[in-house]
Design a protein around this motif. Structure first.
Motif, short mmCIF file in Angstrom:
data_model
loop_
_atom_site.label_atom_id
_atom_site.label_comp_id
_atom_site.label_asym_id
_atom_site.label_seq_id
_atom_site.Cartn_x
_atom_site.Cartn_y
_atom_site.Cartn_z
N THR A 67 -13.51 10.35 0.60
CA THR A 67 -13.26 8.98 1.06
C THR A 67 -13.29 7.95 -0.06
OG1 THR A 67 -15.62 8.74 1.59
CG2 THR A 67 -14.16 9.50 3.35
N PRO B 49 -11.96 5.90 -3.40
CA PRO B 49 -10.64 5.55 -3.92
C PRO B 49 -10.18 6.57 -4.96
CG PRO B 49 -12.11 3.64 -3.95
CD PRO B 49 -12.96 4.84 -3.64
N HIS C 138 -7.71 7.59 0.88
CA HIS C 138 -7.60 6.35 0.10
C HIS C 138 -7.03 6.63 -1.29
CE1 HIS C 138 -9.84 4.42 3.29
NE2 HIS C 138 -10.82 5.30 3.14
#
Length: 274
Positions: free
Chosen positions: A198, A200, A226
């Motif tokens: 999760t 970036p 992401h």
């Protein structure tokens, strides 16, 4: 494990951990170091069983082993929150760290990575493995640049390539180690785990990569919650070397754009000079 730490001494500076590909050497990242050190604390390392981290790797050596031993070494230096930048195999290490140590890994940059091994990449690895087993170390080393660099760059840098070949033969990681690292890499499949990453993620790839088709990064981008995908038009598998100016700018821009607003206070690491 041989680890080198350098860069910013600002206690609020982010720590970037740079993980190389199958060669395993921290020196792969030399074209990035000057730019990254201006703002960040930078960690490079020779992976276990390579370079200045000599060791005999055990049977069944895995990507999880690579991630665990790196996390342990970083923690021993007081580094418990960091971003990971990984090239190919190093990108797989980065994803494994993000899954197993989510509280430590804030962001990922994966260069020429994949979700699971592409049929073309498998063929390339099989050809290289056949060269190693049936012809020898010198043949493996001579063939390696063909998979890393564009043909025009190779033609213009013949003297450099010959010098690198001599160095790589002299410091070869050993057939057993290389095959065990290669098997661990080829066995990687993050199809079922990608949604758990999760953080970036920046995915960087090159359209003319002979070893890993750029579509592998596209598929990985679609699987990660992401992720941002940046494609370079030229540079080959090692475009961080062949076109470091473009690569570095893309990397620095993304790191600045995604900088966490609230940074965790990190323990002062036990610094080593490169």
């Amino acid at each position: 494990m041989h680890i080198e730490l350098s860069g910013s001494t600002d206690p609020k500076a982010r720590t970037l951990v740079l993980s190389a590909g199958l060669g395993g050497l921290g020196s792969f990242w030399l074209p990035q170091l000057n730019d990254l050190r201006q703002t960040y604390r930078v960690v490079i390392y020779d992976q276990r069983g390579t370079g200045r981290s000599p060791d005999a790797l055990p049977e069944g050596y895995s990507m999880r082993d690579m991630a665990d031993e790196l996390a342990e070494e970083l923690s021993a230096l007081g580094i418990d929150n960091y971003d990971v930048i990984g090239h190919a195999l190093g990108g797989m290490v980065a994803m494994q760290l993000a899954i197993d140590y989510p509280q430590r890994v804030a962001r990922l940059v994966i260069v020429n990575g994949w979700l699971r091994l592409n049929a073309h990449t498998r063929r390339c690895f099989t050809v290289r493995q056949d060269l190693l087993l049936n012809v020898g170390v010198e043949a493996w080393v001579r063939a390696q640049p063909l998979f890393l660099y564009p043909a025009d760059w190779l033609a213009d840098n013949e003297a450099r390539i010959e010098a690198e070949e001599t160095l790589h033969v002299a410091h070869f990681q050993g057939m057993e180690n290389l095959l065990r690292r290669l098997n661990a890499l080829m066995a990687c499949d993050f199809t079922r785990q990608a949604s758990a990453i999760t953080q970036p993620v920046l995915l960087l790839c090159s359209h003319d990569d002979l070893l890993v088709p750029w579509t592998c990064s596209q598929a990985l981008c679609e699987a990660l919650p992401h992720a941002t995908l940046e494609k370079m038009a030229w540079g080959g598998h090692a475009m961080s070397v062949t076109d470091s100016s473009t690569f570095n700018q893309l990397l620095l821009n993304w790191l600045e754009e995604t900088a966490p607003e609230t940074l965790p206070v990190e323990l002062e690491p036990l610094w080593q000079k490169p």
